[in-house]
Design an enzyme around this catalytic site. Structure first.
Site, PDB file in Angstrom:
ATOM      1  N   THR A  86       0.762  -1.173  -0.143  1.00 31.99           N
ATOM      2  CA  THR A  86       0.097  -0.158  -0.038  1.00 31.99           C
ATOM      3  C   THR A  86       0.874   1.295   0.090  1.00 31.99           C
ATOM      4  O   THR A  86       0.607   2.287  -0.718  1.00 31.99           O
ATOM      5  CB  THR A  86      -0.968  -0.124   1.338  1.00 31.99           C
ATOM      6  OG1 THR A  86      -1.839  -1.306   1.083  1.00 31.99           O
ATOM      7  CG2 THR A  86      -1.913   1.332   1.384  1.00 31.99           C
ATOM      8  N   THR A 161       1.722  -4.516   4.438  1.00 31.07           N
ATOM      9  CA  THR A 161       1.813  -4.605   5.830  1.00 31.07           C
ATOM     10  C   THR A 161       1.624  -5.952   6.132  1.00 31.07           C
ATOM     11  O   THR A 161       1.908  -6.648   7.182  1.00 31.07           O
ATOM     12  CB  THR A 161       0.898  -3.587   6.626  1.00 31.07           C
ATOM     13  OG1 THR A 161      -0.446  -3.790   5.997  1.00 31.07           O
ATOM     14  CG2 THR A 161       1.378  -2.266   6.373  1.00 31.07           C
ATOM     15  N   ASP A 162       0.827  -6.768   5.321  1.00 31.92           N
ATOM     16  CA  ASP A 162       0.222  -8.176   5.465  1.00 31.92           C
ATOM     17  C   ASP A 162       1.360  -8.954   6.009  1.00 31.92           C
ATOM     18  O   ASP A 162       1.302  -9.852   7.121  1.00 31.92           O
ATOM     19  CB  ASP A 162      -0.345  -8.833   4.495  1.00 31.92           C
ATOM     20  CG  ASP A 162      -1.763  -8.279   4.258  1.00 31.92           C
ATOM     21  OD1 ASP A 162      -2.188  -7.322   4.659  1.00 31.92           O
ATOM     22  OD2 ASP A 162      -2.540  -9.111   3.743  1.00 31.92           O
ATOM     23  N   LYS A 239       1.541  -7.764  13.175  1.00 31.85           N
ATOM     24  CA  LYS A 239       0.383  -6.999  12.817  1.00 31.85           C
ATOM     25  C   LYS A 239      -0.817  -7.397  13.451  1.00 31.85           C
ATOM     26  O   LYS A 239      -1.370  -8.598  13.601  1.00 31.85           O
ATOM     27  CB  LYS A 239       0.067  -7.260  11.319  1.00 31.85           C
ATOM     28  CG  LYS A 239      -0.789  -6.300  10.869  1.00 31.85           C
ATOM     29  CD  LYS A 239      -1.037  -6.452   9.348  1.00 31.85           C
ATOM     30  CE  LYS A 239      -2.257  -5.570   8.687  1.00 31.85           C
ATOM     31  NZ  LYS A 239      -2.548  -5.450   7.194  1.00 31.85           N
TER      32      LYS A 239
END
Lengths: 410, 410
Positions: A86, A161-162, A239
């Site tokens: 992203t 970020t995953d 996360k």
């Protein structure tokens, strides 16, 4: 004719609106033009006869326009390695979905304010959503990062970020004798959204890149309201929210520090950067599985999953338990010399197999206690240890990259 | 001769010590007697000539001694169903390990103060560490709990903490039209330890059992310092620490309330208890797997794990993603009519497959979005839905037992 993605100026009833033309949504009427204003908000404008529309810049011109990356010889140079995600993505105005971007220039100019504090040497290593990143990609990242470190440049890796915490953990094991910070950064909201965290995260990661830290760290929003970012140790962060900007949380440890308004405040001890060359140890034994225990996991399912593996990491319950019926197949594995590491699905707290009888049986069956490592971290470490160390049990219990905290009474 | 487990009185140098004789540890000398004092602490006493040791009560007498459960007709009666775990366990003084207990009397007398507020009808359903509890056991629990509810008794279930949240979730789906509270309670530290949470947790669960709540809830310490306990909705709570007393945390929701000093303060709306009979729907389709995605999960491993299953729940990354190469085998499953539910390994936040292209591909492949359900909860729900509902997708997306929160912007 106005097209989706064009930048337009609309005058209507004495007011002026400027923005990007968005695709029509199902709920907007045919005579409504939806544009994204400069502040990031979308508005719908009813097209009446007294509307004046002017295309300021066509979509294609805007995308094609090259920008030159500035260089100031009085400033340090930071390498910015793009892997996708992203933070380096654009919105597809046809579908509204977010896609990974783009060119080296787009990456470098993602946050032009970065040029106020450093020069940027940008490189697009790949353009992937991080759910598609594989262990092979970590090896490519490690090699690329080491190349820049050995030119004495700090490195910022932009990443989806995953699986950002997986990749940063892998690099924490692979890179030795860090002579500069390696900073992983991502964003939870793309930069076209007013609530985007891309700007703050990237600026703050530049400040961390210029610090004396000699570790792989993750820099992400510290709260949803502040403009500060936590500096997380790569092997301790996870996360913990699907969408919040402060999704990244250090577990079983405080963050190393916080960076805010260009200043770093440290909370914890950290490795200072070393002199000399960085070494890389990128080898992994990928034939290791990570298995989440749950009450319906049957013995035959367990046996199917672990069959043929060179190592097994289990996220057990509580202090590190599994049901009794899995102990015989575990013993079979350890007898064949296949390491079985137990972590906890609680994520927080330490594994301790000496408290309850199930734990003692597991120890007798030859499992390795995963201390206070996160399940994912123990999985990555076991792949790395199998390819780089001789005494697997000793290495799994030894702190190698900040993944095991000292015991403290809570 | 003094034996391990005896209760002794020792006089030495003008001081008196009373406690339970503990097994000798490797690190204590042969002339050291280790006793557990009444306050729970262990001390080692060097046995010299001027020591007087008197056995006050032999271990066996103490264990054999029966106590009568009091009954006061002016007080309500609460059913106390024991399933095992630390809250109803004893320390094996031979090995130092904790074992599940014991007799109905021992269970009822675990916290005698409970008799100040209610009568107790105790029942030992089984004596298991909770890591050994299976879906079949949930069905037995549901039937037993319903029996007492239909005698108009609130029910407290004592349970090991490792899988307590799994069991309470299962009962939340199985029990309908609750006419009294069903309270699951455990303890993280056994009652022989000074830091035990057993007393507070059990007393507080009795207060909750006497409330007007018509839901399955979990009552556990709210912090490590306070004597208050949170009342968690069964389907929203997770064990988030291996050893802390405040290990249980409501995710994607606040706790329903807090109970402290005999009073309940509510934070959230809750179901009030209903009139009439409780119904049970205990059927499950156990042939459902729960699978934690990680970057090294290969397509062939995935196919092996899901092979022959009637349903699959995946804990994906971020908003609910898996790598692209798993999408074809997922499509194969859904084409055969096998539901595949996507949750997030972040544990917090909602699944949203409309934001990124990977998510949209997953939706096209026919997966069901798991909303903001915990992975374990979605797994239990899918087993239950497959056995009790016709439209699987509709039921998985419908809130049945508090497992799906309303959408809120964060």
């Amino acid at each position: 004719m106005v097209e989706v993605g064009d930048f337009v100026r609309i005058e209507k009833d004495g007011r002026v609106y400027e923005g990007l033309v968005m695709p029509r949504h199902a709920f907007s009427g045919k005579d409504i033009l939806v544009i994204k204003l400069r502040n990031g908000y979308n508005i719908g404008i009813k097209l009446t006869k007294n509307c004046k529309i002017k295309v300021i810049e066509r979509r294609k011109e805007r995308i094609a326009k090259k920008r030159e990356i500035p260089y100031d010889e009085n400033k340090p140079t930071v390498a910015l390695i793009g892997t996708g995600g992203t933070i380096a993505s654009y919105v597809d105005y046809e579908t509204g979905a977010v896609h990974p971007a783009a060119t080296t220039e787009e990456l470098a100019f993602a946050v032009p304010e970065i040029f106020d504090i450093c020069n940027v040497e940008a490189k697009i290593l790949f353009q992937k959503f991080s759910e598609n990143i594989k262990p092979k990609d970590w090896q490519k990242m490690a090699k690329e990062v080491a190349k820049y470190l050995n030119k004495n440049m700090p490195v910022i890796v932009t990443h989806g970020t995953d699986t950002l915490a997986y990749s940063s953990t892998a690099l924490a094991f692979m890179l030795k004798n860090l002579n500069n910070p390696v900073v992983f950064v991502g964003s939870q909201r793309s930069s076209d959204r007013p609530s985007s965290d891309a700007f703050q995260n990237l600026m703050n990661s530049a400040y961390v890149a210029l610090s004396d830290i000699g570790e792989v760290v993750v820099v992400m929003h510290s709260s949803i309201s502040s403009n500060g970012c936590f500096i997380h140790r790569a092997t301790k962060v996870r996360k913990m929210h699907s969408s919040r900007r402060d999704a990244f949380v250090s577990l079983n440890s405080k963050p190393i520090g916080i960076v805010k308004n260009g200043k770093i405040e440290f909370y914890e001890k950290y490795e200072k950067k070393k002199s000399g060359k960085v070494r890389i140890k990128p080898n992994l034994n990928e034939n290791v599985c990570l298995l989440f225990y749950y009450p319906g996991l049957k013995r035959e399912d367990f046996e199917k999953i672990v069959d043929g593996k060179d190592g097994v990491v289990i996220a057990g319950t509580g202090l590190g338990h599994v049901s009794d019926d899995l102990i015989p197949p575990i013993r079979k594995l350890t007898k064949k010399g296949i390491p079985v590491v137990i972590t906890t699905q609680c994520l927080q707290g330490r594994v301790n197999l000496n408290v309850y009888s199930t734990g003692r049986k597991l120890l007798k069956a030859g499992v390795i206690e995963g201390e206070d490592m996160l399940p994912e971290v123990a999985w990555i470490k076991l792949m790395w240890v199998l390819a780089n160390e001789k005494d697997i049990e000793e290495a799994m219990k030894r702190n190698i990259a900040g993944e095991i905290s000292e015991r403290r009474e809570i």
